[in-house]
Design a protein around this motif. Sequence first.
Motif, PDB file in Angstrom:
ATOM      1  N   ILE A 207       0.609  -1.245   0.108  1.00 10.87           N
ATOM      2  CA  ILE A 207      -0.156  -0.160   0.200  1.00 10.87           C
ATOM      3  C   ILE A 207       0.810   1.399  -0.027  1.00 10.87           C
ATOM      4  CG2 ILE A 207      -1.429   0.860   1.602  1.00 10.87           C
ATOM      5  CD1 ILE A 207      -2.728  -1.481   2.272  1.00 10.87           C
ATOM      6  N   ASP A 208       1.364   1.243   1.146  1.00  7.05           N
ATOM      7  CA  ASP A 208       2.872   2.411   0.626  1.00  7.05           C
ATOM      8  C   ASP A 208       3.522   2.416  -0.267  1.00  7.05           C
ATOM      9  OD1 ASP A 208       1.913   3.047   3.885  1.00  7.05           O
ATOM     10  OD2 ASP A 208       3.620   2.082   4.416  1.00  7.05           O
ATOM     11  N   ALA A 209       3.963   1.682  -1.166  1.00  9.71           N
ATOM     12  CA  ALA A 209       4.453   1.756  -2.073  1.00  9.71           C
ATOM     13  C   ALA A 209       3.893   2.572  -3.173  1.00  9.71           C
ATOM     14  CB  ALA A 209       5.286   0.006  -3.461  1.00  9.71           C
ATOM     15  N   PHE A 210       2.236   1.801  -3.534  1.00 10.43           N
ATOM     16  CA  PHE A 210       1.761   2.685  -4.542  1.00 10.43           C
ATOM     17  C   PHE A 210       1.411   4.068  -3.892  1.00 10.43           C
ATOM     18  CE2 PHE A 210      -3.012   2.968  -5.431  1.00 10.43           C
ATOM     19  CZ  PHE A 210      -2.774   3.829  -6.416  1.00 10.43           C
ATOM     20  N   GLN A 211       0.972   3.912  -2.574  1.00  9.41           N
ATOM     21  CA  GLN A 211       0.083   5.324  -1.851  1.00  9.41           C
ATOM     22  C   GLN A 211       1.049   6.574  -2.372  1.00  9.41           C
ATOM     23  OE1 GLN A 211      -2.425   4.747   1.096  1.00  9.41           O
ATOM     24  NE2 GLN A 211      -3.968   6.258  -0.319  1.00  9.41           N
ATOM     25  N   ASN A 212       2.720   5.894  -1.693  1.00  8.05           N
ATOM     26  CA  ASN A 212       3.643   7.070  -2.133  1.00  8.05           C
ATOM     27  C   ASN A 212       4.487   7.652  -3.182  1.00  8.05           C
ATOM     28  OD1 ASN A 212       4.584   6.790   0.584  1.00  8.05           O
ATOM     29  ND2 ASN A 212       6.278   5.607   0.290  1.00  8.05           N
ATOM     30  N   GLU A 213       3.872   7.696  -4.199  1.00 12.29           N
ATOM     31  CA  GLU A 213       4.156   7.870  -5.862  1.00 12.29           C
ATOM     32  C   GLU A 213       2.466   8.426  -6.343  1.00 12.29           C
ATOM     33  OE1 GLU A 213       6.615   7.403  -6.925  1.00 12.29           O
ATOM     34  OE2 GLU A 213       7.246   6.577  -5.271  1.00 12.29           O
ATOM     35  N   MET A 214       1.939   8.575  -5.163  1.00 10.78           N
ATOM     36  CA  MET A 214       0.172   9.458  -5.569  1.00 10.78           C
ATOM     37  C   MET A 214       0.121  10.958  -5.079  1.00 10.78           C
ATOM     38  SD  MET A 214      -1.702   7.071  -7.610  1.00 10.78           S
ATOM     39  CE  MET A 214      -3.477   7.437  -7.670  1.00 10.78           C
ATOM     40  N   PRO A 215      -0.734  11.897  -5.494  1.00 17.65           N
ATOM     41  CA  PRO A 215      -0.358  12.922  -5.280  1.00 17.65           C
ATOM     42  C   PRO A 215      -0.910  12.761  -3.507  1.00 17.65           C
ATOM     43  CG  PRO A 215      -2.126  13.108  -6.216  1.00 17.65           C
ATOM     44  CD  PRO A 215      -0.863  11.579  -6.829  1.00 17.65           C
ATOM     45  N   SER A 216      -0.573  13.791  -2.541  1.00 14.53           N
ATOM     46  CA  SER A 216      -1.311  13.522  -1.416  1.00 14.53           C
ATOM     47  C   SER A 216      -2.294  15.322  -0.849  1.00 14.53           C
ATOM     48  CB  SER A 216      -0.357  14.137  -0.212  1.00 14.53           C
ATOM     49  OG  SER A 216       0.514  15.133  -0.562  1.00 14.53           O
ATOM     50  N   VAL A 217      -3.461  14.719  -0.752  1.00 12.75           N
ATOM     51  CA  VAL A 217      -4.428  15.565  -0.450  1.00 12.75           C
ATOM     52  C   VAL A 217      -4.660  16.101   1.232  1.00 12.75           C
ATOM     53  CG1 VAL A 217      -7.314  16.402  -0.737  1.00 12.75           C
ATOM     54  CG2 VAL A 217      -5.815  14.826  -2.684  1.00 12.75           C
ATOM     55  N   PHE A 218      -5.191  17.467   1.280  1.00  9.66           N
ATOM     56  CA  PHE A 218      -5.536  17.065   3.190  1.00  9.66           C
ATOM     57  C   PHE A 218      -6.793  18.290   2.948  1.00  9.66           C
ATOM     58  CE2 PHE A 218      -4.149  20.709   6.151  1.00  9.66           C
ATOM     59  CZ  PHE A 218      -4.412  20.226   7.177  1.00  9.66           C
ATOM     60  N   ASP A 219      -7.513  18.341   4.076  1.00 11.02           N
ATOM     61  CA  ASP A 219      -8.349  18.847   4.296  1.00 11.02           C
ATOM     62  C   ASP A 219      -8.700  19.290   5.308  1.00 11.02           C
ATOM     63  OD1 ASP A 219     -11.357  19.836   4.992  1.00 11.02           O
ATOM     64  OD2 ASP A 219     -12.170  18.314   4.141  1.00 11.02           O
TER      65      ASP A 219
END
Length: 1005
Positions: A207-219
């Motif tokens: 999961i981390d390997a995939f999400q580390n290459e995805m953008p981050s979104v903050f609310d």
Amino acid sequence: MPIKEISAESVRDKSIRHGHISTLHLWWARRPLPVCRAIVFASLVPDPLDENCPDAFKYAVEMLLNTGLGKLHYKPYKDIPYTSIVDEMEDNHRNRLMMFIGKFSETCQANMIAGKSTPPKDQLDDWSLIKWENKNNPQILRIARELIFVAYQGDKRPDATWEELDAEFAKLYEAIPKAEKILYELKDRHIETEKVKQLEAELQAAIDAFQNEMPSVFDPFAGGGAIPLEAARLGCRSYGNDINPVAHIIERGSAEFPQNYGKPIVYSKEEFEKLYGEDGRKMAQEKEQGITFDGKCYHIPNRLAFDVEFYANQIYSDLKYLDYQLYPELNNKTPFVYYWAKVAKCTNPSCNADIPLLGQFYISKRRGAPKKDWKYLQPHIDGANISFTIESGECNEPGWIGRANLKCPCCGNVTEAKELKKQFKAGKDKRRLLYIICEKNGIRSYHIPTDDYLKLLPQIEQTPTPIEPMPVEYTQALPSCTWGMEKWGQLFSNRQAFIINKIKEGISIIKEKVDCENDYNKAVITYLSFLLDRIIVRFTEFGVWHVLQETVEHPFGRQAIPMKFSYPEMNPFSDLSGAYYGQLSAIVAYINEENSFCSYFTNSSSGEKEQFDKKSLTCVVTDPPYYDAIAYADLSDFFYVWQKQIIGDLFPSIFATPLTPKTDECTALRHRHNGNYDKAKSHFENKLTQIFDAIENQTTDTVSIMFAHQSTEAWTTLCNSILDARMNITGSWPMDTEVSIALKTDKAFLESSVTVACRPSERKGYADFDEVKHDIRQLVKAEVEKLYGLGFRGADLLTACFGQAVSVFGHYKLVETAEGDPVSVGQLLEFARESAAQALLEGVPGEPQTKFYCGWLQMNGMSECDFDDVNKYTRVGVNVEIRSLQSDKLLITEGSKQHLATAEEHVGSNQSWGTQPTDYMISQVHRMMLAYRGGNQVLLLKLVRELCPQSDAPQWRLLDFLGGHLPEDSQDYKDVKGILASAEMLRQKCKEAIQHHEASLDFEN
């Protein structure tokens, strides 16, 4: 942005129940999921037609949305269905991306063009990203996630090709389900062995390997968790903050616990029976559970949902005996609802009657039921004694209490609110059970309780309830505080408090059975606390009986707890939808529905620059508090005082304060600042600026802000904060996200929220306001034309133009008047509002009075409006005074409200109005309408002949305008359409009459 499509699905979203985030726990002003998903997605992908768009992303759109099935499903409209002309949408990558977000179905397109309606669930194409049914669609979510992945990687690595990024995405993405399959098929993984630890670590690494290459979104204002939920659904690293402990726990229950723990599990027969026993075995046999037993193992599709239901069932079983004690059967039928009225004394000394405080007498007016089947209480007065029977049909009896004043039905005396309040504060008010609703075999019956039945009801002594104080000074949202309600526990009757405490004790017993040091079990107990919250919000002396549905509703319909003088007490052990099992099923359904990536939440106020590294966030999507509209902290104390008793020991840092934190809440509430409006406004703006300043420091890309407040002041504060944080607005989109529910249909609520997109900006030098005005007028005019064509009206339309105005203003360090004075954002927004109103009036024929009539009809229809709104509008581009509009009967005043006159109200009382060429054009047209309505063809022909014999006469344009804006169910609309349908015939007859008249003259000569 596909505004119409997003709006359609967002309005539908408000009515979806099963598995929806809104059914997990009440939170105020939660954004619809479609608009959240659309805004997050649109904030993360570039415009494929932009010259700076990475080539890899353009190719991704081509490959994912213009090949295979995507070629058909995401093909742009051959004829845009919501425009009035045949209008083909160009087949390009931008439009295919919009069609991917949301596209009307073929059926809906055809119906829109034909002027027909389409059921909400059938409006969007089945392949639309934002459609409710696609929230867990693996094919569509994979496309969305890959587009976001390619956009993010393409921005970081411009030389990367589509083929390279597609292969990388597939490798990273497909590793997750492989790791899940291995872990979730491991027998008895609930036991922490080295093998379990290893497989859990491998899954988390994937999961981390995939999400580390995805953008981050903050609310930064995560509230009920809708935005972080949708960001995580799209595969992003999703973060949310909220200072409110109740909101924080709801967020975790919405977007963290189901995603982390709501997974399949395989139990050996021995382990399953040890954990759940015979009760668990019976649950496993129920078809709806989806559980299979292969002779050796139990295969459970969602461990968390199963456990929450299992332990809730145990609590219910232990309390079921209370059903028969507190709700004894009536004629062998189970009571569903007891309806109570609070009782006060008539202040007439010679009467002194005990009066049930009833505002109306209907019990049932179910939708679709014929009027003869409606049920109501019929009062019978005998001196100072009041009794009731239940009758069928329509009720014409006026209520006894209105605006908190009591009119005694026995003597006619009026007891004013201040006198009633004295009785309530002195504890002299009583309760009277007025009627009982029972059900047997699906058939409901309605009963007046007899004296013998009332004797069966046990007398419940006062039970411990929360003693925390209510915000007695905040009477705007909590008017009950002026009636002696000072502690949160006072909102419940002794009967209700007794049952609530019994459920609470049941949860405590479960806590003792399970290991509450374990994070998983903390999640289970949290959902049991949600179950209690969902019950108590309807199980209070301030609940609402919905006569159109025969359901018990919560009192927070208007983000407040209004004073209630009568209330339903539902039987929590019954089959009523609002009772125990109805509320439990909603929670279990949600856990079963949401199981994608999890979000990460912090229980703190936003604005700390150290929370994230500089420029480490990709984008921010948020829905900040609406200025002074909602007192989140004050209202959420209703839940906090109970949650703290149940899960305060599980989350001690979250429930460390006596009540929810108020000081740092980002709102402009005067009661927090000793009634000082300026201090409240300053607090809101400073706090918002601090948060936006931190966001600008932390974010590399777009900041998308949703806002649904009409007032210029609130928007001024928002825009000031954006500009002071070194950002500027680059775009704005209004969307229909606010709808009124049945209980509030007589209230006027903002229909749309506006999303503004912001970016860090470099300021130019100084600018002259007169030059800036020209740019603003042009932008606003174009925006008005576009949004008007999309169906936006009234305050929504004017407010939606603010973003365009600020985008011009924000380019400069300072904008000055000709005298050298700085122009404020408030001045700018007032000018934007004026420009929008003037743009609406362009092309409307006639003098100022007619222009006013048309402009106001465009914006507000024939509905009632406040004096201030009308007054403000008459100062914008229409040189006319309200007094003259009233005297000319164009504006009808009723109390503090005003509405446009109908044709009858305007000229009906004076037969000469509208007959002369010098009269107002709207008067002339109204006279034509009344002549048509009355069948007076002679007068109608005379008016056409003398006022508008030619087809290009302005009166015909005015009639066309009225035909496009009057309510379709109004008589005025029917008259206009009738005249227009006969227009050619009328003009021809006038022409023939004139020619005949001329010929007659020649003959005489």
